[in-house]
Write a protein that holds these residues in place. Structure first.
Motif, PDB file in Angstrom:
ATOM      1  N   ASP A  59       0.817  -1.211   0.000  1.00  0.00           N
ATOM      2  CA  ASP A  59       0.000   0.000   0.000  1.00  0.00           C
ATOM      3  C   ASP A  59       0.850   1.260   0.000  1.00  0.00           C
ATOM      4  OD1 ASP A  59      -2.623  -1.091  -0.052  1.00  0.00           O
ATOM      5  OD2 ASP A  59      -2.417  -1.672   2.044  1.00  0.00           O
ATOM      6  N   SER A  60       2.052   1.185   0.535  1.00  0.00           N
ATOM      7  CA  SER A  60       2.907   2.371   0.648  1.00  0.00           C
ATOM      8  C   SER A  60       4.141   2.238  -0.231  1.00  0.00           C
ATOM      9  CB  SER A  60       3.345   2.588   2.106  1.00  0.00           C
ATOM     10  OG  SER A  60       4.285   3.628   2.185  1.00  0.00           O
ATOM     11  N   ALA A  61       4.226   3.080  -1.259  1.00  0.00           N
ATOM     12  CA  ALA A  61       5.439   3.105  -2.083  1.00  0.00           C
ATOM     13  C   ALA A  61       6.619   3.618  -1.273  1.00  0.00           C
ATOM     14  CB  ALA A  61       5.214   3.986  -3.307  1.00  0.00           C
ATOM     15  N   THR A  94       6.963  20.259   5.841  1.00  0.00           N
ATOM     16  CA  THR A  94       8.058  19.319   6.082  1.00  0.00           C
ATOM     17  C   THR A  94       8.388  18.537   4.810  1.00  0.00           C
ATOM     18  OG1 THR A  94       6.782  17.323   6.681  1.00  0.00           O
ATOM     19  CG2 THR A  94       7.073  19.006   8.395  1.00  0.00           C
ATOM     20  N   GLU A  95       9.464  17.761   4.895  1.00  0.00           N
ATOM     21  CA  GLU A  95       9.870  16.867   3.799  1.00  0.00           C
ATOM     22  C   GLU A  95       9.476  15.422   4.093  1.00  0.00           C
ATOM     23  OE1 GLU A  95      14.080  17.568   3.202  1.00  0.00           O
ATOM     24  OE2 GLU A  95      13.622  19.018   1.610  1.00  0.00           O
ATOM     25  N   THR A  96       8.486  15.237   4.946  1.00  0.00           N
ATOM     26  CA  THR A  96       8.008  13.893   5.250  1.00  0.00           C
ATOM     27  C   THR A  96       7.225  13.357   4.054  1.00  0.00           C
ATOM     28  OG1 THR A  96       7.787  14.529   7.575  1.00  0.00           O
ATOM     29  CG2 THR A  96       6.704  12.504   6.891  1.00  0.00           C
ATOM     30  N   PRO A  97       7.521  12.140   3.604  1.00  0.00           N
ATOM     31  CA  PRO A  97       6.790  11.574   2.475  1.00  0.00           C
ATOM     32  C   PRO A  97       5.292  11.468   2.762  1.00  0.00           C
ATOM     33  CG  PRO A  97       8.802  10.341   2.850  1.00  0.00           C
ATOM     34  CD  PRO A  97       8.647  11.271   4.022  1.00  0.00           C
ATOM     35  N   PHE A  98       4.508  11.582   1.711  1.00  0.00           N
ATOM     36  CA  PHE A  98       3.050  11.567   1.844  1.00  0.00           C
ATOM     37  C   PHE A  98       2.566  10.306   2.552  1.00  0.00           C
ATOM     38  CE2 PHE A  98      -1.326  11.049   0.362  1.00  0.00           C
ATOM     39  CZ  PHE A  98      -1.829  12.331   0.511  1.00  0.00           C
ATOM     40  N   GLY A  99       3.102   9.155   2.158  1.00  0.00           N
ATOM     41  CA  GLY A  99       2.655   7.911   2.760  1.00  0.00           C
ATOM     42  C   GLY A  99       2.892   7.833   4.252  1.00  0.00           C
ATOM     43  N   VAL A 100       3.968   8.469   4.718  1.00  0.00           N
ATOM     44  CA  VAL A 100       4.248   8.498   6.157  1.00  0.00           C
ATOM     45  C   VAL A 100       3.264   9.427   6.867  1.00  0.00           C
ATOM     46  CG1 VAL A 100       5.981   9.096   7.895  1.00  0.00           C
ATOM     47  CG2 VAL A 100       6.675   7.953   5.773  1.00  0.00           C
ATOM     48  N   LEU A 104      -4.355   6.975   8.540  1.00  0.00           N
ATOM     49  CA  LEU A 104      -5.619   6.690   7.861  1.00  0.00           C
ATOM     50  C   LEU A 104      -5.757   5.215   7.480  1.00  0.00           C
ATOM     51  CD1 LEU A 104      -5.864   9.752   5.415  1.00  0.00           C
ATOM     52  CD2 LEU A 104      -6.949   9.474   7.652  1.00  0.00           C
ATOM     53  N   ALA A 105      -4.689   4.439   7.678  1.00  0.00           N
ATOM     54  CA  ALA A 105      -4.693   3.015   7.293  1.00  0.00           C
ATOM     55  C   ALA A 105      -5.130   2.868   5.830  1.00  0.00           C
ATOM     56  CB  ALA A 105      -5.588   2.199   8.210  1.00  0.00           C
ATOM     57  N   PHE A 106      -4.529   3.684   4.977  1.00  0.00           N
ATOM     58  CA  PHE A 106      -4.964   3.779   3.586  1.00  0.00           C
ATOM     59  C   PHE A 106      -4.649   2.511   2.798  1.00  0.00           C
ATOM     60  CE2 PHE A 106      -0.615   5.428   3.643  1.00  0.00           C
ATOM     61  CZ  PHE A 106      -0.034   4.781   2.568  1.00  0.00           C
ATOM     62  N   VAL A 162      -4.332   5.415  -6.889  1.00  0.00           N
ATOM     63  CA  VAL A 162      -5.207   6.183  -6.003  1.00  0.00           C
ATOM     64  C   VAL A 162      -5.052   5.621  -4.593  1.00  0.00           C
ATOM     65  CG1 VAL A 162      -7.629   6.567  -5.376  1.00  0.00           C
ATOM     66  CG2 VAL A 162      -6.891   6.860  -7.749  1.00  0.00           C
ATOM     67  N   LEU A 163      -4.941   6.522  -3.623  1.00  0.00           N
ATOM     68  CA  LEU A 163      -4.962   6.120  -2.222  1.00  0.00           C
ATOM     69  C   LEU A 163      -6.360   6.375  -1.678  1.00  0.00           C
ATOM     70  CD1 LEU A 163      -1.560   7.491  -0.841  1.00  0.00           C
ATOM     71  CD2 LEU A 163      -2.047   5.350  -2.047  1.00  0.00           C
ATOM     72  N   GLN A 164      -6.862   5.428  -0.896  1.00  0.00           N
ATOM     73  CA  GLN A 164      -8.208   5.555  -0.350  1.00  0.00           C
ATOM     74  C   GLN A 164      -8.255   5.013   1.068  1.00  0.00           C
ATOM     75  OE1 GLN A 164     -10.068   3.261  -3.469  1.00  0.00           O
ATOM     76  NE2 GLN A 164     -10.066   1.379  -2.260  1.00  0.00           N
ATOM     77  N   THR A 165      -9.255   5.465   1.820  1.00  0.00           N
ATOM     78  CA  THR A 165      -9.454   4.969   3.168  1.00  0.00           C
ATOM     79  C   THR A 165     -10.051   3.570   3.093  1.00  0.00           C
ATOM     80  OG1 THR A 165     -11.596   6.101   3.207  1.00  0.00           O
ATOM     81  CG2 THR A 165      -9.721   7.270   4.164  1.00  0.00           C
ATOM     82  N   PRO A 166     -10.031   2.810   4.204  1.00  0.00           N
ATOM     83  CA  PRO A 166     -10.540   1.425   4.153  1.00  0.00           C
ATOM     84  C   PRO A 166     -11.989   1.315   3.692  1.00  0.00           C
ATOM     85  CG  PRO A 166      -9.198   1.743   6.113  1.00  0.00           C
ATOM     86  CD  PRO A 166      -9.356   3.095   5.488  1.00  0.00           C
ATOM     87  N   ASP A 167     -12.775   2.390   3.838  1.00  0.00           N
ATOM     88  CA  ASP A 167     -14.163   2.342   3.371  1.00  0.00           C
ATOM     89  C   ASP A 167     -14.288   2.704   1.892  1.00  0.00           C
ATOM     90  OD1 ASP A 167     -13.677   5.042   3.458  1.00  0.00           O
ATOM     91  OD2 ASP A 167     -15.308   5.534   4.838  1.00  0.00           O
ATOM     92  N   GLY A 168     -13.154   2.884   1.209  1.00  0.00           N
ATOM     93  CA  GLY A 168     -13.173   3.122  -0.221  1.00  0.00           C
ATOM     94  C   GLY A 168     -13.243   4.566  -0.643  1.00  0.00           C
ATOM     95  N   ARG A 169     -13.056   5.501   0.273  1.00  0.00           N
ATOM     96  CA  ARG A 169     -13.132   6.924  -0.074  1.00  0.00           C
ATOM     97  C   ARG A 169     -11.756   7.416  -0.523  1.00  0.00           C
ATOM     98  NH1 ARG A 169     -14.346  12.223   3.540  1.00  0.00           N
ATOM     99  NH2 ARG A 169     -15.610  13.350   2.013  1.00  0.00           N
TER     100      ARG A 169
END
Length: 216
Positions: A44-46, A130-136, A141-143, A185-192
């Motif tokens: 899920d996280s590149a 910040t320079e924190t990656p988006f996935g971090v 959100l447990a995306f 696309v990144l989405q929340t566990p409910d598909g949003r």
């Protein structure tokens, strides 16, 4: 195409390069590309994939960071991303363009269209400041990652290589600047959905090749 064979006399202390050395080098590059592609498709996280790559490269690897790159306004691209994310025409959308870096080595370049209204205020602040990656940043959100496309930009071997017995190469393959591209696309566990990513992976995701094997 004939394989390259050195013609210097063995008596002079020279060695002949094995005719299959460049073929093996190209196979290694293809295997690396396919392995990276498969890992990206399965995670899920590149960012986590790149961090693992960085950790394997460096004894004391730093966290992968996202160096901001200026991005011009592009209303058409913003509108297309908004439609892809199912956002209303008046819902704010932002573009974060970055280079994902291990030390000072650029591993990938990413355009990230995201909907700030679907993130927390703390996440939006971190993305802006910040320079924190988006996935971090959005990990709480447990995306889930939904891949839209995965494309090899570099082909070390020609189509149909696996069924050909006549392949030989005069030189090693030289990767271009970019070797792989994913849209997701990144989405929340409910598909949003909340983020549309275009990730372009640089040649430095490939490990250095050993020198060609030579016959004595």
């Amino acid at each position: 195409m004939a394989a390259f064979i050195a013609t210097v006399s063995p008596a002079a202390g020279a060695v002949a390069e094995r005719p299959d050395a460049h073929y093996v080098q190209r196979l290694r590059l293809l295997a690396q590309l396919q392995s990276l592609n498969a890992e990206l498709l399965s995670r899920d996280s590149a960012t986590a994939v790149l961090q693992g790559l960085c950790d394997r490269r460096m004894a004391e690897a730093p966290p992968v960071r996202a160096r901001r790159v200026a991005a011009p306004d592009d209303p058409a691209a913003a509108a297309a991303a908004r439609r892809q994310l199912g956002a209303a025409a008046n819902e704010p959308i932002r573009l974060r363009r970055v280079e994902l870096i291990c030390g000072e080595t650029v591993l990938s370049r990413a355009d990230n269209w995201y909907l700030p209204g679907r993130l927390t205020p703390q996440m939006n602040t971190a993305l802006e400041a910040t320079e924190t990656p988006f996935g971090v940043v959005v990990a709480p959100l447990a995306f889930q990652r939904r891949t839209l496309s995965a494309r090899l930009l570099f082909q070390p071997l020609p189509a149909g290589w696996e069924v050909r017995s006549d392949l030989a190469f005069d030189a090693p393959a030289v990767p271009p600047r970019d070797v792989l591209q994913h849209r997701a696309v990144l989405q929340t566990p409910d598909g949003r959905p909340f983020s549309l990513l275009v990730e372009t992976y640089a040649a430095d995701v490939l490990t250095p090749q050993p020198p060609p094997i030579r016959d004595r």
